[in-house]
Design a protein around this motif. Structure first.
Motif: not given
Length: 380
Positions: A81-91
């Motif tokens: 959820r944070l990857a989508a909302e906070a714009g952090l890179w996630l693989e």
């Protein structure tokens, strides 16, 4: 008239004051904001620079056990959820565990049988398709639920996202005194409905008796960033047989005892330095490699060159590469104690929370909501 000293000055007030802006502190802020609480975060440095940025960025969810597994799986949902909302890179590349001996593969077979689809056994060809490895691989396992983030970006992105949600950060501000309903800082006093002390291995700086009773020590790691010798994209994190000795999820595998005995017999120097031979790829293509483990309440300030040389040599062998080009070297420090989660209430309305097992990035976002659920009973 004498003016008030800085620490006597009213500075702020909130339902929840969090001391520490690493991933444990930020995790509590994330869930507190979702519950409609006002939140203030106090951080002694200008930005997070501790264990939350000096790690592999590996969400090693699957290899946990007991409460850590429950926290980890809840944290996985929060990270996505944070990857989508906070714009952090996630693989979402999972983890590949490379077996280079039959006893390592035996542990993976037992683990896969116990985890009902959370681990997929791989043959030699399938391992090579997912990760660059050298000769001698007998098989492996893929843990598809695991993820990777960029630790140098993730916590800063979460902090910026929280600031946009109304969380007030006091950077470069030390917490001098914590008491029920009040945090006295180097810049003034902050009124608090509740206080979360998320100060990692520095619990003993604030509550030395609590730290002593918990058996809290500091674990010092040696890690490096190297150029990828193969120049290929590596989506999963990559673990080795040494890693099977480091994670709680493998402890229940009967074959692990024989594996430990062999590694201690054949590689006494590597097991003595607590080698967890693994690597992850950064977004820029370089590899984060490591790591070693040494434990003390007050660690020696000097690092033997043997530590880096051992990590480099064993990583090169795992990769099937020659000499590795080092970009950076660093020391990581995290809290360690017999109980992997230190949660205590040294006074009313003040709760100490420290992940004392090196899995803060993996579990904190799942631990925090359970901590917050219990706070009303601890009112100041």
């Amino acid at each position: 008239m004498t003016s008030a000293l800085p620490w006597d000055t009213p500075l702020d007030a909130a339902d929840l004051v969090i001391v520490g802006a690493g991933i444990v502190g930020l995790a509590h802020a994330v869930h507190a904001v979702s519950r409609g609480l006002s939140v203030v975060v106090v951080e002694r440095d200008e930005r997070a620079v501790g264990a939350s940025v000096r790690n592999f960025g590996h969400g090693c969810f699957t290899a946990q056990d007991g409460p850590a597994l429950r926290y980890a799986m809840a944290a996985r949902t929060a990270w996505l959820r944070l990857a989508a909302e906070a714009g952090l890179w996630l693989e979402e590349g999972g983890t590949v565990v490379v077996a280079r001996a039959e006893d390592e593969y035996a542990v993976l077979e037992e683990f896969a049988a116990a985890r009902d689809g959370q681990a997929v056994l791989l043959d030699t060809r399938q391992v090579a398709e997912r990760a660059p490895v050298g000769d001698g691989v007998v098989g492996g396992a893929w843990l598809p639920l695991d993820v990777r983030v960029d630790p140098r970006q993730a916590v800063h992105a979460i902090a910026a996202w929280l600031a946009g949600k109304g969380v007030r950060f006091h950077w470069g501000t030390s917490a001098h005194l914590v008491e029920p309903g009040l945090v006295t800082t180097s810049r003034g006093r902050i009124r608090a409905g509740h206080v979360i002390m998320a100060v990692g291995h520095d619990v003993d700086r604030h509550f030395p008796g609590l730290a002593e009773r918990a058996g809290l020590r500091r674990c010092v790691l040696r890690m490096l960033r190297v150029a990828d010798p193969h120049g290929r994209r590596v989506a999963p994190a990559v673990l080795s047989g040494f890693s099977l000795l480091r994670y709680g999820g493998f402890e229940s595998c009967p074959a692990r005892s024989a594996l430990r005995a062999r590694l201690e017999r054949e590689h006494p120097a590597l097991t003595r330095i607590g080698l967890n031979l693994m690597f992850t790829q950064r977004p820029d293509g370089d590899l984060t490699i490591g790591d070693t483990h040494a434990y003390a309440v007050t660690p020696e300030p000097f690092d033997a060159d043997e530590l880096d040389r051992s990590v480099l040599a064993e990583t090169a062998r795992l990769l099937g590469a020659g000499r590795l080009t080092v970009r950076e070297r660093w020391r990581g420090v995290y809290a360690s104690a017999p109980d992997p989660f230190l949660v205590a209430d040294p006074m009313p309305g003040v709760r100490v929370v420290s992940v004392t097992s090196g899995i803060g990035m993996t579990t904190a976002l799942g631990l925090a909501p359970e901590i917050l659920d219990d706070l009303p009973a601890q009112g100041a």
